[in-house]
Scaffold this motif. Structure first.
Motif, PDB file in Angstrom:
ATOM      1  N   ASP A 192       0.710  -1.117   0.237  1.00  0.00           N
ATOM      2  CA  ASP A 192       0.112   0.014  -0.123  1.00  0.00           C
ATOM      3  C   ASP A 192       1.109   1.349  -0.028  1.00  0.00           C
ATOM      4  O   ASP A 192       0.473   2.077  -0.597  1.00  0.00           O
ATOM      5  CB  ASP A 192      -0.935  -0.008   1.171  1.00  0.00           C
TER       6      ASP A 192
ATOM      7  N   PHE B  90       3.907   1.323  -1.557  1.00  0.00           N
ATOM      8  CA  PHE B  90       4.175   1.421  -2.966  1.00  0.00           C
ATOM      9  C   PHE B  90       3.094   2.204  -3.859  1.00  0.00           C
ATOM     10  O   PHE B  90       3.212   2.802  -4.720  1.00  0.00           O
ATOM     11  CB  PHE B  90       4.333   0.076  -3.333  1.00  0.00           C
ATOM     12  N   ARG B  91       1.539   1.658  -3.398  1.00  0.00           N
ATOM     13  CA  ARG B  91       0.622   2.094  -4.339  1.00  0.00           C
ATOM     14  C   ARG B  91       0.353   3.506  -3.982  1.00  0.00           C
ATOM     15  O   ARG B  91       0.311   4.420  -5.172  1.00  0.00           O
ATOM     16  CB  ARG B  91      -0.699   1.593  -3.768  1.00  0.00           C
ATOM     17  N   ILE B  92       0.760   4.161  -2.858  1.00  0.00           N
ATOM     18  CA  ILE B  92       0.552   5.564  -2.774  1.00  0.00           C
ATOM     19  C   ILE B  92       1.472   6.285  -3.477  1.00  0.00           C
ATOM     20  O   ILE B  92       1.273   7.404  -4.100  1.00  0.00           O
ATOM     21  CB  ILE B  92       0.864   5.978  -1.041  1.00  0.00           C
TER      22      ILE B  92
ATOM     23  N   ASN C   8       3.308   5.294  -6.173  1.00  0.00           N
ATOM     24  CA  ASN C   8       3.070   5.295  -7.496  1.00  0.00           C
ATOM     25  C   ASN C   8       1.836   6.000  -7.881  1.00  0.00           C
ATOM     26  O   ASN C   8       1.921   6.683  -8.984  1.00  0.00           O
ATOM     27  CB  ASN C   8       2.948   3.757  -7.935  1.00  0.00           C
ATOM     28  N   VAL C   9       0.664   6.207  -7.099  1.00  0.00           N
ATOM     29  CA  VAL C   9      -0.371   6.945  -7.641  1.00  0.00           C
ATOM     30  C   VAL C   9      -0.027   8.384  -7.593  1.00  0.00           C
ATOM     31  O   VAL C   9      -0.287   9.187  -8.598  1.00  0.00           O
ATOM     32  CB  VAL C   9      -1.629   6.728  -6.716  1.00  0.00           C
TER      33      VAL C   9
ATOM     34  N   VAL D 169       1.973   8.949 -10.825  1.00  0.00           N
ATOM     35  CA  VAL D 169       1.219   8.854 -12.181  1.00  0.00           C
ATOM     36  C   VAL D 169       0.494  10.375 -12.241  1.00  0.00           C
ATOM     37  O   VAL D 169       0.577  10.940 -13.247  1.00  0.00           O
ATOM     38  CB  VAL D 169       0.010   7.753 -11.918  1.00  0.00           C
ATOM     39  N   ASN D 170      -0.083  10.860 -11.018  1.00  0.00           N
ATOM     40  CA  ASN D 170      -0.658  12.165 -11.034  1.00  0.00           C
ATOM     41  C   ASN D 170       0.174  13.167 -11.364  1.00  0.00           C
ATOM     42  O   ASN D 170      -0.155  14.074 -12.163  1.00  0.00           O
ATOM     43  CB  ASN D 170      -1.449  12.286  -9.791  1.00  0.00           C
TER      44      ASN D 170
ATOM     45  N   THR E 147      -4.349   9.968 -17.450  1.00  0.00           N
ATOM     46  CA  THR E 147      -3.746   9.077 -16.479  1.00  0.00           C
ATOM     47  C   THR E 147      -3.299   7.875 -16.955  1.00  0.00           C
ATOM     48  O   THR E 147      -2.230   7.392 -16.315  1.00  0.00           O
ATOM     49  CB  THR E 147      -5.114   8.979 -15.614  1.00  0.00           C
ATOM     50  N   MET E 148      -4.008   7.309 -17.769  1.00  0.00           N
ATOM     51  CA  MET E 148      -3.568   5.908 -18.375  1.00  0.00           C
ATOM     52  C   MET E 148      -2.111   5.959 -19.063  1.00  0.00           C
ATOM     53  O   MET E 148      -1.346   5.239 -18.832  1.00  0.00           O
ATOM     54  CB  MET E 148      -4.583   5.305 -19.337  1.00  0.00           C
TER      55      MET E 148
ATOM     56  N   TYR F 123       0.256   6.271 -16.059  1.00  0.00           N
ATOM     57  CA  TYR F 123       0.330   4.976 -15.749  1.00  0.00           C
ATOM     58  C   TYR F 123       1.510   4.159 -16.367  1.00  0.00           C
ATOM     59  O   TYR F 123       2.274   3.661 -15.958  1.00  0.00           O
ATOM     60  CB  TYR F 123      -0.991   4.329 -15.808  1.00  0.00           C
ATOM     61  N   GLN F 124       1.277   4.171 -17.716  1.00  0.00           N
ATOM     62  CA  GLN F 124       2.182   3.460 -18.463  1.00  0.00           C
ATOM     63  C   GLN F 124       3.472   3.661 -18.539  1.00  0.00           C
ATOM     64  O   GLN F 124       4.581   3.080 -18.356  1.00  0.00           O
ATOM     65  CB  GLN F 124       1.597   3.565 -20.011  1.00  0.00           C
TER      66      GLN F 124
ATOM     67  N   VAL G  55       5.151   5.771 -15.982  1.00  0.00           N
ATOM     68  CA  VAL G  55       5.500   5.441 -14.864  1.00  0.00           C
ATOM     69  C   VAL G  55       5.849   3.777 -14.711  1.00  0.00           C
ATOM     70  O   VAL G  55       7.014   3.523 -14.182  1.00  0.00           O
ATOM     71  CB  VAL G  55       4.779   5.878 -13.777  1.00  0.00           C
ATOM     72  N   SER G  56       5.271   3.055 -15.089  1.00  0.00           N
ATOM     73  CA  SER G  56       5.408   1.383 -15.060  1.00  0.00           C
ATOM     74  C   SER G  56       6.589   1.217 -15.590  1.00  0.00           C
ATOM     75  O   SER G  56       7.410   0.398 -15.427  1.00  0.00           O
ATOM     76  CB  SER G  56       4.155   0.997 -15.437  1.00  0.00           C
TER      77      SER G  56
ATOM     78  N   CYS H 107       9.940   3.908 -13.458  1.00  0.00           N
ATOM     79  CA  CYS H 107      10.203   4.226 -12.203  1.00  0.00           C
ATOM     80  C   CYS H 107      11.249   3.373 -11.416  1.00  0.00           C
ATOM     81  O   CYS H 107      11.328   2.000 -11.842  1.00  0.00           O
ATOM     82  CB  CYS H 107       8.945   4.320 -11.335  1.00  0.00           C
TER      83      CYS H 107
END
Lengths: 342, 342, 342, 342
Positions: free
Chosen positions: D261, D263-265, D267-268, D271-272, D282-283, D286-287, D289-290, D293
């Motif tokens: 979690d 990690f999720r924070i 990364n979100v 992404v933003n 956003t998508m 997301y791509q 950053v994936s 990073c």
């Protein structure tokens, strides 16, 4: 034994209420043994009153779970134990509400389980409460379905000021108690809380007419409560985490994430408690708890999650009644005496 | 309905037994509707028989949870649902054992929760089982304490071959069932399992005379079982995760880590099930489940952890009986018929 | 040293490929020391070839991460160590793809982190690969933005058959290796894998032209690879979890959930490795690793998550080169010899 | 730009120091743009000064991570952003210490990951610091092994007063910053913190001469620091979680449990941030950053865990420099100007 009546006014300004454990001035000083007859506002301070509304339009997320208290308990010192016995917890009005809130709840991404998906829709469900028939009426929003559910009133938040000089939001559970959201916090139970600061600074709130185990959508059937409790002080013996005793169960709690760690805390607490009460070694107690405990989830939605570990006193033999010097039984008797006098 | 007797010999070579879901040849072919009277070895294949011994001296950790089966169910295709109804689950002998095992259990570091601390001591507790009085006798190792506990027999492992060509150890729970270790898997319950391979390849084992919720030390009161079950086939309708139905409850399961994700799976499954049975929208079902579910832990010790979500059928109205076309009620009647004939 | 050429045909039927670790017949038998020049299909077996398509329309989720292999390594017995040294890993074609898939990835609910929210949109990003300039070109779908990223080829899946008779999907990472998805699995590294079954049954696949640490959206820049590796056998010394060695780093891995447990595994492995190589006690090694390790995430998206723990060999003194009897250095020399001969 | 000298006396009474974020009176008022030259005590307030001692004999666990501050920043209002630019962070003395503490650290059970095993042994490691050669000398306790490690000074705690009226221990990390324990908090970086209360109430402490990623044993090479920073105020733009910018990287943070979690924070947040800076959807972000990073762990030992997400600015094109209106570049220039004047 002396009764103190203490009532929360219905038209109080939300910004003037107490939304933390720690950090607030005592509203009253109580001698150990006092019976307190009080009331609590619902988690929304009464701001949400009808089905179908979007909660975010009505509430300020800084002001949730207003507390009744804190109460300064005379003589309470760090390391002591507060025993709060609930004589009665009864809905103050004939209604309750539940809601869905964006990015809050167990089946949605949250601010902690941060995801990129759109939020679930916000909404409000209104429940008629029937204290005579002991029913809570679920009414679906999208159909005519109406189902009666058993009334089972309890407090979501019960706690004292935390240690380390911390002040914690009333949305957080922890070793000071707080927003544990366990349906075990019913009338006729005794809650044991370790004292962290002089006077303990006990408060309570967040009444639920009922909730499922886990409080899955994040919001129970929220309602204002009329509550009567006895506050007792036990010198020393502070448990590391809040404990609850009923006529039938010894109950330990643990609050953290991930949920398995909350389970571990509650189970280590129970192993140690059983070891001490039955005067057996840790490994024997580990074995006995492993075969006898019930492990319901309390909540999986608050800032951290809460598990309880319940062992039936009947399975432990007579020594189980000796917990905290037999405090629960004595408080049950005091409660009966008070009820008879009333 | 036809009975098939199938017994596991007590002196079988452990290395010849089945220790996986998937990957083993069917031991028998069953027509849907067959009543199977069988027996299962305990999780140690009967190798541990007395108190105080160190399990690691007696058992090979590659050979745990030997399975009775697998059974090939005629006509079962991927996407179908197997309904296993347990008519009776009874201890085969008058004893059971529990143990502590190094780096296994919820209150110790493990191979997954890898730590540097020394292991807890290994040991074995021996339980006398009294099937007449329905008791399981706990005997402390370090003192004279002896306590009678209620007998409550169940199967820890119940499952089918997994999807994706996987073969999984009988120590693992998952969406194929497997080592879920939930005390809900009692007699008079029906377990619904989605079929992943032709014939389903159902097996069962790991009998427990009783266990606490969570199976905290990792080992229940392990015993060989005599078990009678009916296997029924429902075309299609495969649930994503195993479900259980009793006379009183609809039960969903989820198995993963962390434990909150197992909770989420079980609750999403229940929200979807309730939504479908009551013909209400997802958000209404989310609300209803949030206020009604019980959320006991199954296990916090296996390769992943298992949660169950239980909703009382009485709270859902009459439509709740229609789950899987009323399969549970029909199987209860078949079981009664079979018991009467016997 | 002898080279074996082994190529995956581009027009192979996906259903005929190998999608598991364990459970498949060896495609070739290799003597230790063999240089294998081979190719691997991309994770979609080449079925996704253009931007903007929805992957679910083109792929069967049962058939992902097709493996090249398994290879039976002569003489490999349980308890031995396979040392796989990657001489080169080069994109086979001038393109790669990445996608978003419903309910898969770190920033969406998944089948395990089960939620009620709508899925994120599916989509495909196409990357031009330039092996001359060592670039991978990101092209946004919703704008003209185009950015060159460094080419950094690696294999997502590298592993052997698991223990306990298990067969595991090539989507799962674990102590057999598998879908670890760590960018550390580059050319010029040596991967050490414990052998669980006779012949080890090594396979590899899931080439990535590059990936971020964590593989956040669940899909890297996926591409077919031409890969040359040496397979070496070390008798005994099987590590509990896969390890990697480069000229600069000792690297351990751990794969489980929650992610902190993967961290714990990788760090316990490193503490033990450093303790052994430097001949210091566990607590001294714990201290040294605590001040020196790098802890990048490998993936947070597969069936379980993978962490690596990296310690710079330069900080450990000369003894660090002695890992596995100096295997990495020897394999680097063999690789140089092979490259020179070619 | 004006310099304020502010020094912590070495012989201060520990009980008089500040151990919380929030809840303490401002020690000084600063105008935005001020250069502050200050010092910080080590996490033990200098009470542990030699190898081999047991920390529990010397320290009071209520008094850890004493803070320098809090500083009231003129004009800072909730919703604003504090930009703290570290000009230099240099060890104040020629030594540092690390310890093991019972039930604290990533490779032991803790008060949260509550287990029944015995604790690991307590101990203290003493490090000679050589600021000339930029070295930190590790000395094993159980052998003669001595290894030089690179000096890499940083602050473990950097933060402001939390929201919701909370006061949090300086042992806790969260969205107010606090005990994030990331080695990224070096000189020449800018830390962006959202303001929650008027004046922000910024403080810092917990200097580390170096630490591994994760701070595995729970304690870095702890030392007192001489630190020079510029405090700048950006109206509005408060990030939900602390961010860091260096000449090379954009860095986001997230602090919670479980580690995925966090990690999720992080990364979100990234992404933003990337979506906003590059003006892509956003998508697409997301791509991107994936694939780009870096995801090093900060700590896995504090009350909750901290992850960072780092994206190289060079990969994002020129727009990446525009973060927070180019604040980092401007602060780098101010720092250069200040250094030149000195």
């Amino acid at each position: 034994m002396k009764t103190l009546n203490f009532e929360v006014a219905a038209d109080v300004d939300p910004a003037q209420l107490v939304y933390t454990f720690g950090g607030a001035q005592a509203k009253a000083e109580l001698k150990p043994g006092t019976v307190v007859s009080t009331s609590t506002l619902d988690c929304f301070a009464g701001m949400i009153t009808e089905a179908g509304v979007k909660p975010s339009a009505l509430i300020d997320p800084r002001y949730l779970n207003p507390q009744t208290g804190p109460f300064y308990i005379e003589g309470a010192e760090p390391g002591d134990t507060l025993a709060i016995h609930f004589i009665s917890i009864e809905p103050r009005f004939d209604w309750g509400v539940s809601t869905t809130v964006e990015f809050f709840g167990a089946l949605t991404g949250t601010h902690d389980t941060a995801l990129l998906q759109d939020p679930l829709p916000e909404n409000t469900w209104f429940y008629d409460l029937d204290t005579e028939k002991r029913l809570v009426h679920f009414q679906a929003l999208g159909s005519d379905l109406r189902l009666p559910l058993p009334l089972d009133p309890m407090h979501g938040t019960v706690g004292v000021a935390p240690a380390l000089g911390e002040v914690r939001s009333a949305l957080a559970p922890g070793n000071w108690g707080g927003n544990m959201d366990t349906p075990e916090m019913r009338a006729k139970t005794t809650c044991y809380l370790g004292v962290n600061v002089p006077g303990a600074l006990f408060s309570l709130g967040d009444g639920h007419a009922r909730q499922g185990e886990g409080e899955t959508c994040g919001v129970a059937v929220e309602c204002a409560m009329d509550t009567v409790f006895i506050v007792e002080l036990i010198k020393g013996q502070a448990p590391a985490w809040p404990r609850i005793e009923t006529d039938e169960y010894l109950i330990t709690t643990g609050s953290t994430k991930p949920l398995e760690d909350a389970f571990r805390i509650a189970n280590v607490e129970m192993v140690n408690w059983v070891s001490e009460l039955l005067e057996i070694g840790t490994m024997d107690a580990y074995q006995l708890v492993s075969q006898t405990c019930l492990s319901p989830v309390a909540n999986v939605v608050d800032t951290v999650y809460t598990m309880v570990c319940k062992v039936p006193k009947a399975l432990l033999g007579e020594t189980a009644a000796a917990a905290f010097g037999g405090a629960h039984q004595k408080l049950r008797e005091k409660a009966a005496e008070w009820s008879a006098q009333k």
